[in-house]
Design an enzyme around this catalytic site. Structure first.
Site, PDB file in Angstrom:
ATOM      1  N   ASP A 108     -13.615   7.053 -33.089  1.00 36.54           N
ATOM      2  CA  ASP A 108     -13.441   8.283 -33.896  1.00 36.54           C
ATOM      3  C   ASP A 108     -12.713   9.409 -33.169  1.00 36.54           C
ATOM      4  OD1 ASP A 108     -17.032   8.774 -33.461  1.00 36.54           O
ATOM      5  OD2 ASP A 108     -15.388   9.322 -32.115  1.00 36.54           O
ATOM      6  N   HIS A 123     -13.357  -0.226 -27.780  1.00 40.35           N
ATOM      7  CA  HIS A 123     -13.145  -0.898 -29.076  1.00 40.35           C
ATOM      8  C   HIS A 123     -11.918  -0.347 -29.792  1.00 40.35           C
ATOM      9  CE1 HIS A 123     -17.588  -2.337 -29.267  1.00 40.35           C
ATOM     10  NE2 HIS A 123     -16.825  -3.147 -28.563  1.00 40.35           N
ATOM     11  N   CYS A 131       1.849  -3.001 -37.106  1.00 36.12           N
ATOM     12  CA  CYS A 131       2.262  -3.951 -38.149  1.00 36.12           C
ATOM     13  C   CYS A 131       2.040  -5.374 -37.643  1.00 36.12           C
ATOM     14  CB  CYS A 131       3.748  -3.756 -38.482  1.00 36.12           C
ATOM     15  SG  CYS A 131       4.342  -5.033 -39.616  1.00 36.12           S
ATOM     16  N   CYS A 134       5.985  -7.041 -37.689  1.00 35.92           N
ATOM     17  CA  CYS A 134       7.043  -6.642 -36.726  1.00 35.92           C
ATOM     18  C   CYS A 134       6.471  -5.961 -35.486  1.00 35.92           C
ATOM     19  CB  CYS A 134       8.050  -5.718 -37.419  1.00 35.92           C
ATOM     20  SG  CYS A 134       7.391  -4.091 -37.828  1.00 35.92           S
ATOM     21  N   CYS A 152       3.682  -1.722 -43.655  1.00 33.72           N
ATOM     22  CA  CYS A 152       4.561  -1.181 -42.613  1.00 33.72           C
ATOM     23  C   CYS A 152       5.744  -0.453 -43.244  1.00 33.72           C
ATOM     24  CB  CYS A 152       5.051  -2.348 -41.743  1.00 33.72           C
ATOM     25  SG  CYS A 152       6.316  -1.880 -40.570  1.00 33.72           S
ATOM     26  N   CYS A 155       8.969  -2.797 -42.264  1.00 37.23           N
ATOM     27  CA  CYS A 155       9.243  -4.162 -42.779  1.00 37.23           C
ATOM     28  C   CYS A 155       8.313  -4.550 -43.919  1.00 37.23           C
ATOM     29  CB  CYS A 155       9.110  -5.172 -41.629  1.00 37.23           C
ATOM     30  SG  CYS A 155       7.382  -5.573 -41.249  1.00 37.23           S
ATOM     31  N   ASN A 219     -31.454   8.240 -26.780  1.00 38.06           N
ATOM     32  CA  ASN A 219     -31.457   7.530 -28.056  1.00 38.06           C
ATOM     33  C   ASN A 219     -32.663   8.021 -28.866  1.00 38.06           C
ATOM     34  OD1 ASN A 219     -31.365   5.549 -30.165  1.00 38.06           O
ATOM     35  ND2 ASN A 219     -30.231   4.207 -28.783  1.00 38.06           N
ATOM     36  N   GLU A 221     -34.410   6.099 -30.628  1.00 34.10           N
ATOM     37  CA  GLU A 221     -35.438   5.049 -30.513  1.00 34.10           C
ATOM     38  C   GLU A 221     -35.040   4.081 -29.413  1.00 34.10           C
ATOM     39  OE1 GLU A 221     -35.202   3.654 -34.492  1.00 34.10           O
ATOM     40  OE2 GLU A 221     -33.467   2.392 -34.094  1.00 34.10           O
ATOM     41  N   ALA A 238     -28.912  13.001 -29.535  1.00 29.99           N
ATOM     42  CA  ALA A 238     -27.963  13.316 -28.461  1.00 29.99           C
ATOM     43  C   ALA A 238     -27.517  14.776 -28.531  1.00 29.99           C
ATOM     44  CB  ALA A 238     -26.760  12.385 -28.568  1.00 29.99           C
TER      45      ALA A 238
HETATM   46  N1  APR Z   1     -28.666  10.515 -31.119  1.00 32.00           N
HETATM   47  C1  APR Z   1     -28.778   9.450 -30.264  1.00 32.00           C
HETATM   48  N2  APR Z   1     -28.822   8.168 -30.682  1.00 32.00           N
HETATM   49  C2  APR Z   1     -28.759   7.952 -32.010  1.00 32.00           C
HETATM   50  C3  APR Z   1     -28.659   8.993 -32.962  1.00 32.00           C
HETATM   51  C4  APR Z   1     -28.607  10.318 -32.457  1.00 32.00           C
HETATM   52  N3  APR Z   1     -28.521  11.387 -33.285  1.00 32.00           N
HETATM   53  N4  APR Z   1     -28.617   8.445 -34.213  1.00 32.00           N
HETATM   54  C5  APR Z   1     -28.680   7.106 -34.042  1.00 32.00           C
HETATM   55  N5  APR Z   1     -28.784   6.799 -32.730  1.00 32.00           N
HETATM   56  C6  APR Z   1     -28.846   5.479 -32.102  1.00 32.00           C
HETATM   57  C7  APR Z   1     -29.581   4.411 -32.898  1.00 32.00           C
HETATM   58  O1  APR Z   1     -30.961   4.446 -32.613  1.00 32.00           O
HETATM   59  C8  APR Z   1     -28.911   3.132 -32.366  1.00 32.00           C
HETATM   60  O2  APR Z   1     -29.575   2.678 -31.195  1.00 32.00           O
HETATM   61  O3  APR Z   1     -27.504   5.016 -31.991  1.00 32.00           O
HETATM   62  C9  APR Z   1     -27.498   3.588 -31.984  1.00 32.00           C
HETATM   63  C10 APR Z   1     -26.436   3.111 -32.947  1.00 32.00           C
HETATM   64  O4  APR Z   1     -26.393   1.704 -32.842  1.00 32.00           O
HETATM   65  P1  APR Z   1     -25.206   0.917 -33.568  1.00 32.00           P
HETATM   66  O5  APR Z   1     -25.058   1.425 -34.962  1.00 32.00           O
HETATM   67  O6  APR Z   1     -25.437  -0.537 -33.347  1.00 32.00           O
HETATM   68  O7  APR Z   1     -23.914   1.406 -32.800  1.00 32.00           O
HETATM   69  P2  APR Z   1     -23.276   0.812 -31.473  1.00 32.00           P
HETATM   70  O8  APR Z   1     -24.324   0.397 -30.509  1.00 32.00           O
HETATM   71  O9  APR Z   1     -22.267   1.806 -31.010  1.00 32.00           O
HETATM   72  O10 APR Z   1     -22.499  -0.491 -32.024  1.00 32.00           O
HETATM   73  C11 APR Z   1     -21.634  -1.155 -31.120  1.00 32.00           C
HETATM   74  O11 APR Z   1     -20.941  -2.567 -32.959  1.00 32.00           O
HETATM   75  O12 APR Z   1     -20.216  -2.928 -35.143  1.00 32.00           O
HETATM   76  C12 APR Z   1     -19.814  -2.778 -33.825  1.00 32.00           C
HETATM   77  O13 APR Z   1     -17.682  -2.059 -33.131  1.00 32.00           O
HETATM   78  C13 APR Z   1     -18.898  -1.589 -33.641  1.00 32.00           C
HETATM   79  O14 APR Z   1     -18.675  -0.176 -31.682  1.00 32.00           O
HETATM   80  C14 APR Z   1     -19.608  -0.735 -32.582  1.00 32.00           C
HETATM   81  C15 APR Z   1     -20.496  -1.749 -31.897  1.00 32.00           C
END
Ligand code: APR
Length: 249
Positions: A108, A123, A131, A134, A152, A155, A219, A221, A238
């Site tokens: 993002d 990622h 494209c 090309c 594209c 092309c 996190n 959780e 966060a």
């Molecule tokens: N602050 C901190 N942590 C948070 C918050 C927050 N406000 N909200 C959610 N989370 C935590 C969730 O508890 C979870 O553990 O963020 C984590 C998100 O997990 P995912 O959705 O699995 O994201 P991620 O680990 O980045 O996924 C990795 O999976 O689908 C692919 O390419 C995609 O880059 C992505 C990769």
């Protein structure tokens, strides 16, 4: 802020100050407070959409199916999403020399928008598209998505966003620079990731194995890291916890 969390934040700040080479490893959770849904969990994208739409072969064979969802779940927030205090907090920790680099799984661009300079996009990114015929590269512009599947301008081949699809390899440069950072790191600040997706989720383990790196995790959780390699677990959002850590700098 609960007393125990306060003490853990103090401990985390102390460990960050003491570290020789601290880096951050971020996932979708750091952008949730910017209005971008995570992939997993009750409000996750994968509870609404099938991950198949992000499979490279499915995209190539059925772009008319994948492209509308890709636009909806990624590009539609691209213009509006803003960094939140967690992104700004990391940028400030980089400015004052505490955090040396960021490895992000996110596409993002919010770390860069917040001012972080040394960001490895493991990622890939939404910023550019290539494209598939090309191989010309284009900077994202809404006009490219006026008609889907995006084609594209040169092309008329199928345009693919430069983020990593499932069954697609990690960009070579991002992989190399991320591993170079990991093998130098004696502290990893893991923020907002479930630690579910390989090979990205192996990076904090590699740092623990190589340098016995201190793992600090933020996190809401527990994740797949928490009971295995996390030394300090800061349970909370966060965008709320990072500013608390910054109070100590
Ligand atoms: N602050 C901190 N942590 C948070 C918050 C927050 N406000 N909200 C959610 N989370 C935590 C969730 O508890 C979870 O553990 O963020 C984590 C998100 O997990 P995912 O959705 O699995 O994201 P991620 O680990 O980045 O996924 C990795 O999976 O689908 C692919 O390419 C995609 O880059 C992505 C990769």
């Amino acid at each position: 802020m609960p007393n125990n969390l306060d003490n853990l934040i103090k401990r985390a700040a102390k460990a960050l100050k003491r570290a020789n080479y601290a880096i951050a490893f971020t996932g979708a959770g750091i952008s949730v407070e910017s209005g971008i849904p995570p992939f997993r969990g009750p409000t996750g994208l994968w509870s609404k959409y099938s991950p198949t739409i992000l499979d490279l072969y499915h995209f190539r064979d059925f772009p008319e199916e994948s492209w509308p969802t890709i636009k909806e779940i990624f590009y539609d927030y691209w213009e509006t999403a803003k960094p939140n205090p967690a992104h700004y907090g990391l940028a400030e920790l980089e400015t004052n020399g505490i955090i040396k680099e960021i490895i992000t799984q996110n596409i993002d661009n919010l770390h860069q928008k917040a001012g972080s300079k040394r960001v490895h996009e493991f990622h890939g990114t939404l910023k550019t598209l290539t494209c598939m015929d090309c191989y010309h590269n284009f900077k994202y512009d809404p006009i490219l998505l006026k008609k889907l599947p995006a084609s594209c301008p040169d092309c008329h081949g199928l345009l693919k966003p430069n983020f990593v699809f499932f069954s697609e390899a990690i960009p070579e440069q991002a992989k190399i620079s991320s591993i170079e950072a990991i093998v130098k790191a004696d502290l990893i600040l893991v923020i907002g990731t479930l630690g579910e997706v390989m090979p990205a989720c192996q990076l904090p383990y590699l740092a623990k194995k190589t340098n016995n790196a201190t793992i600090i995790e933020i996190n809401i959780e527990e994740s797949n890291f928490t009971r295995k390699i996390t030394d300090i677990f800061l349970k909370g959002k966060a965008g709320e916890i990072l500013p608390e850590i910054l109070h100590y700098f």
